[in-house]
Design a protein around this motif. Structure first.
Motif, short mmCIF file in Angstrom:
data_model
loop_
_atom_site.label_atom_id
_atom_site.label_comp_id
_atom_site.label_asym_id
_atom_site.label_seq_id
_atom_site.Cartn_x
_atom_site.Cartn_y
_atom_site.Cartn_z
N UNK A 9 -5.48 -29.89 -2.90
CA UNK A 9 -5.33 -31.20 -2.25
C UNK A 9 -5.52 -31.08 -0.74
N UNK A 10 -4.95 -30.03 -0.15
CA UNK A 10 -5.11 -29.85 1.30
C UNK A 10 -6.55 -29.48 1.62
N UNK A 11 -7.18 -28.68 0.79
CA UNK A 11 -8.59 -28.36 0.99
C UNK A 11 -9.45 -29.60 0.94
N UNK A 12 -9.15 -30.48 -0.01
CA UNK A 12 -9.88 -31.75 -0.11
C UNK A 12 -9.63 -32.61 1.12
N UNK A 16 -12.57 -33.77 3.65
CA UNK A 16 -12.80 -35.19 3.89
C UNK A 16 -12.61 -35.55 5.37
N UNK A 17 -11.66 -34.90 6.04
CA UNK A 17 -11.46 -35.14 7.46
C UNK A 17 -12.69 -34.72 8.26
N UNK A 18 -13.26 -33.58 7.90
CA UNK A 18 -14.48 -33.13 8.57
C UNK A 18 -15.66 -34.03 8.28
N UNK A 19 -15.79 -34.47 7.02
CA UNK A 19 -16.88 -35.38 6.66
C UNK A 19 -16.75 -36.70 7.41
N UNK A 20 -15.53 -37.21 7.53
CA UNK A 20 -15.32 -38.46 8.26
C UNK A 20 -15.70 -38.32 9.72
N UNK A 21 -15.31 -37.22 10.35
CA UNK A 21 -15.66 -37.02 11.76
C UNK A 21 -17.17 -36.96 11.95
N UNK A 22 -17.86 -36.23 11.09
CA UNK A 22 -19.32 -36.14 11.21
C UNK A 22 -20.00 -37.45 10.83
N UNK A 23 -19.41 -38.20 9.90
CA UNK A 23 -19.98 -39.50 9.53
C UNK A 23 -19.90 -40.49 10.68
N UNK A 24 -18.79 -40.48 11.40
CA UNK A 24 -18.66 -41.36 12.56
C UNK A 24 -19.68 -40.97 13.63
N UNK A 48 -17.81 -29.04 10.97
CA UNK A 48 -18.62 -28.42 9.91
C UNK A 48 -17.87 -27.22 9.31
N UNK A 49 -17.24 -26.44 10.17
CA UNK A 49 -16.47 -25.28 9.70
C UNK A 49 -15.26 -25.73 8.90
N UNK A 50 -14.64 -26.83 9.32
CA UNK A 50 -13.49 -27.37 8.58
C UNK A 50 -13.90 -27.80 7.17
N UNK A 51 -15.07 -28.41 7.04
CA UNK A 51 -15.58 -28.78 5.72
C UNK A 51 -15.75 -27.52 4.87
N UNK A 52 -16.31 -26.47 5.44
CA UNK A 52 -16.50 -25.22 4.71
C UNK A 52 -15.15 -24.64 4.26
N UNK A 150 -4.35 -35.05 15.35
CA UNK A 150 -3.70 -35.71 14.21
C UNK A 150 -3.87 -34.92 12.93
N UNK A 151 -5.06 -34.39 12.70
CA UNK A 151 -5.31 -33.59 11.50
C UNK A 151 -4.47 -32.31 11.56
#
Length: 171
Positions: A9-12, A16-24, A48-52, A150-151
């Motif tokens: 769950x924390x990995x997800x 998702x936090x990394x994907x949201x940042x890059x999506x913005x 990107x590293x956080x997503x990995x 925040x993350x």
């Protein structure tokens, strides 16, 4: 087994936090057509590293996944540091450490040589902040740093709660 599910769950969450940042960042660049500066592009790497890290934790829970989550702390601290550096450049506290953020060096004696030495695309200066919300003096760099903080706080609170719950079960 339950710890592996909690770690997933924390990995997800981290992925998702990394994907949201890059999506913005993508939305601002490609939909709003706001050109990023060189520091903005560097600030995207921790996400990107956080997503990995999140994906590794999802795919390899337990043995490799759980300890990998701790790598999120230095990555998020790096993101906060890069954002602070960029905010300092925006507020004119110090010059940008990256050469691409400065005025281009045009060289040559003839007009043709000078035109040939110019960059193909104009770059946005790093000291020109981008404000997404009108009348709110918080630049995208500052928003990125606050988001990373925040993350990081959410991660630390989660780790504390998981450790506190595990202690309660064993004692």
């Amino acid at each position: 087994m339950k710890a592996a599910l909690v770690n997933r769950k924390m990995g997800l969450f981290l992925a998702l936090a990394g994907i949201l940042a890059l999506a913005v960042a993508w939305w601002v660049e490609h939909v709003l057509h706001i050109m990023p500066c060189e520091l903005c592009l560097v600030e995207r790497w921790p996400w990107r590293i956080l997503i990995l890290i999140g994906v590794v934790d999802i795919l390899l829970p337990g043995a490799a996944g759980g300890p990998v989550l701790w790598l999120a702390v230095p990555v998020l601290l790096t993101s906060i540091g890069l954002a602070a550096c960029h905010v300092g450049v925006e507020w004119q506290w110090w010059p940008s450490p990256l050469p691409g953020c400065h005025a281009p060096h045009i060289s040559g004696h003839t007009m043709a040589e000078r035109l040939a030495s110019m960059p193909l695309l104009p770059s946005k200066p790093c000291d020109a902040p981008t404000y997404l919300i009108p009348d709110l003096p918080i630049s995208m760099s500052m928003m990125g740093g606050l988001y990373a903080a925040g993350i990081l706080v959410a991660f630390c609170v989660w780790k504390y709660r998981v450790a506190h719950t595990a202690r309660r079960i064993f004692y």
